[in-house]
Design a protein around this motif. Structure first.
Motif, PDB file in Angstrom:
ATOM      1  N   SER A 160      42.832  15.383 -75.310  1.00 28.14           N
ATOM      2  CA  SER A 160      42.402  14.998 -76.655  1.00 28.14           C
ATOM      3  C   SER A 160      40.997  14.426 -76.544  1.00 28.14           C
ATOM      4  O   SER A 160      40.689  13.676 -75.617  1.00 28.14           O
ATOM      5  CB  SER A 160      43.355  13.961 -77.256  1.00 28.14           C
ATOM      6  N   VAL A 161      40.136  14.813 -77.488  1.00 31.25           N
ATOM      7  CA  VAL A 161      38.719  14.435 -77.441  1.00 31.25           C
ATOM      8  C   VAL A 161      38.320  13.873 -78.797  1.00 31.25           C
ATOM      9  O   VAL A 161      38.582  14.493 -79.828  1.00 31.25           O
ATOM     10  CB  VAL A 161      37.837  15.644 -77.090  1.00 31.25           C
ATOM     11  N   THR A 162      37.705  12.697 -78.791  1.00 32.02           N
ATOM     12  CA  THR A 162      37.272  12.080 -80.040  1.00 32.02           C
ATOM     13  C   THR A 162      35.875  11.491 -79.883  1.00 32.02           C
ATOM     14  O   THR A 162      35.473  11.090 -78.789  1.00 32.02           O
ATOM     15  CB  THR A 162      38.234  10.959 -80.488  1.00 32.02           C
ATOM     16  N   TRP A 163      35.154  11.464 -80.983  1.00 29.27           N
ATOM     17  CA  TRP A 163      33.831  10.836 -81.028  1.00 29.27           C
ATOM     18  C   TRP A 163      33.583  10.368 -82.450  1.00 29.27           C
ATOM     19  O   TRP A 163      34.339  10.696 -83.371  1.00 29.27           O
ATOM     20  CB  TRP A 163      32.750  11.806 -80.548  1.00 29.27           C
ATOM     21  N   ASN A 164      32.534   9.592 -82.637  1.00 25.22           N
ATOM     22  CA  ASN A 164      32.182   9.099 -83.975  1.00 25.22           C
ATOM     23  C   ASN A 164      31.527  10.223 -84.762  1.00 25.22           C
ATOM     24  O   ASN A 164      30.307  10.403 -84.734  1.00 25.22           O
ATOM     25  CB  ASN A 164      31.244   7.887 -83.874  1.00 25.22           C
ATOM     26  N   ALA A 165      32.349  10.976 -85.471  1.00 25.13           N
ATOM     27  CA  ALA A 165      31.866  12.153 -86.189  1.00 25.13           C
ATOM     28  C   ALA A 165      31.803  11.889 -87.682  1.00 25.13           C
ATOM     29  O   ALA A 165      32.605  11.128 -88.226  1.00 25.13           O
ATOM     30  CB  ALA A 165      32.792  13.339 -85.911  1.00 25.13           C
ATOM     31  N   GLU A 166      30.857  12.537 -88.322  1.00 19.78           N
ATOM     32  CA  GLU A 166      30.794  12.539 -89.781  1.00 19.78           C
ATOM     33  C   GLU A 166      31.756  13.614 -90.286  1.00 19.78           C
ATOM     34  O   GLU A 166      31.673  14.767 -89.846  1.00 19.78           O
ATOM     35  CB  GLU A 166      29.373  12.840 -90.250  1.00 19.78           C
ATOM     36  N   PRO A 167      32.670  13.267 -91.191  1.00 14.65           N
ATOM     37  CA  PRO A 167      33.708  14.233 -91.607  1.00 14.65           C
ATOM     38  C   PRO A 167      33.163  15.490 -92.266  1.00 14.65           C
ATOM     39  O   PRO A 167      33.822  16.536 -92.244  1.00 14.65           O
ATOM     40  CB  PRO A 167      34.571  13.430 -92.583  1.00 14.65           C
ATOM     41  N   ASP A 168      31.958  15.421 -92.833  1.00 13.58           N
ATOM     42  CA  ASP A 168      31.382  16.588 -93.514  1.00 13.58           C
ATOM     43  C   ASP A 168      30.489  17.429 -92.618  1.00 13.58           C
ATOM     44  O   ASP A 168      29.926  18.430 -93.068  1.00 13.58           O
ATOM     45  CB  ASP A 168      30.582  16.139 -94.747  1.00 13.58           C
ATOM     46  N   ASN A 169      30.349  17.033 -91.355  1.00 11.67           N
ATOM     47  CA  ASN A 169      29.507  17.781 -90.426  1.00 11.67           C
ATOM     48  C   ASN A 169      30.351  18.634 -89.487  1.00 11.67           C
ATOM     49  O   ASN A 169      31.551  18.402 -89.320  1.00 11.67           O
ATOM     50  CB  ASN A 169      28.636  16.832 -89.605  1.00 11.67           C
TER      51      ASN A 169
END
Length: 215
Positions: A79-88
């Motif tokens: 599982s991979v996560t980062w601080n992403a913008e939901p619309d990008n």
């Protein structure tokens, strides 16, 4: 009085700059420093990402800036996560820059995982270009580097790369994430992480699966 106000203003400005520097040093510098220390900058990409991407495997282990993991521990897709913008939209890549053999005794890059058009950090909803393949370094080498990188896309993209199964090594070799990023106008990576791995008893199993399906 005005001189005192100016001094107070400059003091507050200097204090804010110092606080910001300390925040950056605490959150960003370790990633950049590790990527430079392990020569990922220059060997893989021209510029280190400023932030960490979190990678956790079903076995329970987590990737952290050069820690050593075993092929057995990283056999399954993490599982991979980062601080992403939901619309990008984003690209996630995992690459090994330490592949070599007797015919070509030079360092070259192999893609282990490549997903594009990821909405936010929802990797499972992205477009898989190369399915996840765990680490399989040969017994003759010390430790290979396995590098995770996240790029922010300018928009939805159309990828013309061949699609690769997790049971095939075809089209994985002679890869370059730097060239891929340049081809699709991705710029520099925004998040990164990496681990080291060396041979263990699970490696022959991976090679057996790949050889069976590529022959």
């Amino acid at each position: 009085m005005s001189r005192l106000l100016r001094l107070a203003f400059y003091f507050l400005l200097a204090e804010n700059i110092m606080i910001n520097f300390m925040v950056l040093a605490g959150d960003v510098t370790p990633v950049i420093r590790a990527f430079e220390e392990y020569n990922i900058v220059s060997d893989v990409i021209p510029k280190a990402p400023p932030c960490l991407v979190k990678v956790k495997y079903p076995s329970g282990v987590q990737v952290y800036l050069g820690n050593e993991l075993t092929p057995t521990q990283v056999r399954d897709e993490p599982s991979v996560t980062w601080n992403a913008e939901p619309d990008n939209y984003y690209v996630l890549a995992m690459t090994d820059p330490d592949v070599s053999n007797l015919e070509y005794p030079i360092r070259r890059e192999m893609q282990h995982w490549l997903v594009g058009n990821i909405p936010g950090s929802n990797v499972s909803s992205g477009e898989t270009i190369a399915e996840y393949l765990g680490s399989a370094p040969p017994p003759s080498v010390n430790r290979n580097r396995y590098v995770f990188l996240v790029y922010q896309q300018p928009d939805i993209l159309v990828f013309d790369e061949p699609r690769i199964s997790n049971r095939s090594a075809e089209n994985r070799d002679w890869f370059s994430i730097a060239n891929f990023a340049k081809k699709y106008g991705l710029g520099d990576p925004i998040n990164g992480n990496f681990y080291l791995a060396q041979y263990d008893d699970y490696v022959p199993i991976i090679h057996g699966i790949l050889n069976q399906n590529d022959n």
